[in-house]
Design a protein around this motif. Sequence first.
Motif, PDB file in Angstrom:
ATOM      1  N   LYS A  26       0.402  -0.605  11.245  1.00 53.86           N
ATOM      2  CA  LYS A  26      -0.845  -0.470  10.197  1.00 53.86           C
ATOM      3  C   LYS A  26      -1.639  -1.481   9.794  1.00 53.86           C
ATOM      4  CE  LYS A  26      -2.233   2.307   6.468  1.00 53.86           C
ATOM      5  NZ  LYS A  26      -1.743   3.104   5.188  1.00 53.86           N
ATOM      6  N   HIS A  27      -0.880  -2.297   9.373  1.00 56.30           N
ATOM      7  CA  HIS A  27      -1.644  -3.618   8.777  1.00 56.30           C
ATOM      8  C   HIS A  27      -2.078  -4.407   9.632  1.00 56.30           C
ATOM      9  CE1 HIS A  27       0.095  -1.551   5.187  1.00 56.30           C
ATOM     10  NE2 HIS A  27      -0.823  -2.303   4.450  1.00 56.30           N
ATOM     11  N   GLN A  28      -1.689  -4.772  10.825  1.00 61.07           N
ATOM     12  CA  GLN A  28      -2.074  -5.326  12.115  1.00 61.07           C
ATOM     13  C   GLN A  28      -3.306  -4.857  12.445  1.00 61.07           C
ATOM     14  OE1 GLN A  28       1.274  -5.864  14.834  1.00 61.07           O
ATOM     15  NE2 GLN A  28       2.078  -7.509  13.557  1.00 61.07           N
ATOM     16  N   GLN A  29      -3.469  -3.507  12.566  1.00 63.21           N
ATOM     17  CA  GLN A  29      -4.664  -2.879  12.908  1.00 63.21           C
ATOM     18  C   GLN A  29      -5.902  -2.982  12.236  1.00 63.21           C
ATOM     19  OE1 GLN A  29      -3.412   1.291  13.766  1.00 63.21           O
ATOM     20  NE2 GLN A  29      -2.650   0.709  15.671  1.00 63.21           N
ATOM     21  N   GLY A  30      -5.534  -3.118  10.728  1.00 60.80           N
ATOM     22  CA  GLY A  30      -6.560  -3.290   9.898  1.00 60.80           C
ATOM     23  C   GLY A  30      -7.126  -4.867   9.775  1.00 60.80           C
ATOM     24  N   SER A  31      -6.373  -5.631  10.366  1.00 63.63           N
ATOM     25  CA  SER A  31      -6.785  -7.031  10.196  1.00 63.63           C
ATOM     26  C   SER A  31      -7.399  -7.478  11.446  1.00 63.63           C
ATOM     27  CB  SER A  31      -5.645  -7.852   9.943  1.00 63.63           C
ATOM     28  OG  SER A  31      -4.755  -7.888  11.063  1.00 63.63           O
TER      29      SER A  31
ATOM     30  N   GLN B  57       8.166  -1.320  10.755  1.00 66.76           N
ATOM     31  CA  GLN B  57       7.370  -1.302  11.998  1.00 66.76           C
ATOM     32  C   GLN B  57       6.218  -0.545  12.281  1.00 66.76           C
ATOM     33  OE1 GLN B  57      10.268   0.161  15.011  1.00 66.76           O
ATOM     34  NE2 GLN B  57      11.057  -1.896  15.641  1.00 66.76           N
ATOM     35  N   ALA B  58       6.192   0.582  11.499  1.00 66.32           N
ATOM     36  CA  ALA B  58       4.903   1.362  11.148  1.00 66.32           C
ATOM     37  C   ALA B  58       4.024   0.644  10.427  1.00 66.32           C
ATOM     38  CB  ALA B  58       5.237   2.672  10.782  1.00 66.32           C
ATOM     39  N   TRP B  59       4.705   0.186   9.391  1.00 67.23           N
ATOM     40  CA  TRP B  59       3.910  -0.557   8.248  1.00 67.23           C
ATOM     41  C   TRP B  59       3.051  -1.714   8.927  1.00 67.23           C
ATOM     42  CZ3 TRP B  59       3.960  -5.672   6.095  1.00 67.23           C
ATOM     43  CH2 TRP B  59       3.214  -5.508   4.919  1.00 67.23           C
TER      44      TRP B  59
ATOM     45  N   ILE C 129      12.858   0.469  -1.205  1.00 73.48           N
ATOM     46  CA  ILE C 129      11.422   0.317  -0.377  1.00 73.48           C
ATOM     47  C   ILE C 129      11.741  -1.000   0.361  1.00 73.48           C
ATOM     48  CG2 ILE C 129       8.994   0.088  -0.186  1.00 73.48           C
ATOM     49  CD1 ILE C 129       8.888   1.683  -2.880  1.00 73.48           C
ATOM     50  N   PRO C 130      11.750  -1.010   1.590  1.00 76.35           N
ATOM     51  CA  PRO C 130      12.007  -2.327   2.406  1.00 76.35           C
ATOM     52  C   PRO C 130      10.971  -3.533   1.744  1.00 76.35           C
ATOM     53  CG  PRO C 130      11.690  -0.445   3.987  1.00 76.35           C
ATOM     54  CD  PRO C 130      11.455   0.173   2.766  1.00 76.35           C
ATOM     55  N   TRP C 131      11.717  -4.450   1.427  1.00 79.26           N
ATOM     56  CA  TRP C 131      10.735  -5.440   0.883  1.00 79.26           C
ATOM     57  C   TRP C 131       9.593  -5.976   1.511  1.00 79.26           C
ATOM     58  CZ3 TRP C 131      10.175 -10.431   2.374  1.00 79.26           C
ATOM     59  CH2 TRP C 131      11.029 -11.049   3.504  1.00 79.26           C
ATOM     60  N   PRO C 132       9.634  -6.059   2.873  1.00 78.19           N
ATOM     61  CA  PRO C 132       8.277  -6.507   3.527  1.00 78.19           C
ATOM     62  C   PRO C 132       7.085  -5.302   3.014  1.00 78.19           C
ATOM     63  CG  PRO C 132      10.126  -6.513   5.212  1.00 78.19           C
ATOM     64  CD  PRO C 132      10.613  -5.839   4.034  1.00 78.19           C
ATOM     65  N   VAL C 133       7.500  -4.203   2.804  1.00 76.99           N
ATOM     66  CA  VAL C 133       6.445  -3.236   2.568  1.00 76.99           C
ATOM     67  C   VAL C 133       6.275  -3.165   0.942  1.00 76.99           C
ATOM     68  CG1 VAL C 133       5.954  -0.875   2.613  1.00 76.99           C
ATOM     69  CG2 VAL C 133       7.475  -1.667   4.316  1.00 76.99           C
ATOM     70  N   CYS C 134       7.070  -3.699   0.055  1.00 75.69           N
ATOM     71  CA  CYS C 134       6.963  -3.432  -1.369  1.00 75.69           C
ATOM     72  C   CYS C 134       6.525  -4.948  -1.671  1.00 75.69           C
ATOM     73  CB  CYS C 134       8.279  -3.311  -2.179  1.00 75.69           C
ATOM     74  SG  CYS C 134       9.504  -4.233  -2.245  1.00 75.69           S
TER      75      CYS C 134
END
Length: 113
Positions: free
Chosen positions: A107-112, A102-104, A68-73
Amino acid sequence: MKLRWDSPDSPDRVDSHDGGYHRVRSADLYHTARWTRISRAWRMSHPLCAECRKQGIIKPAEVVDHIIPWPVCKDFYDLGNLQSLCQDCNISKGNRDKKIIQAWKKKHQQGSI
């Protein structure tokens, strides 16, 4: 078409003022003594490419990859998230991982906001 890091069309290629180019440096965590020790020990314990083995191909591993790419995990040093890969499989998986990251991030930028 598979892009290699040295391809003129690679997004990781940066032209320099002297007419040459260089690859954008990987994250600093990959250049620590801790990662070097973990990576070396992992490859010694897991010397074959995990992706090639799934296809019945025996090929030596050259790099250690985060499943799992480390920025995600989030945990760069999680030993349960590592696998050995050959260079070709690492490039292919890296291209897939970029889309996941990029998708992660999106998603997390929209949530913030």
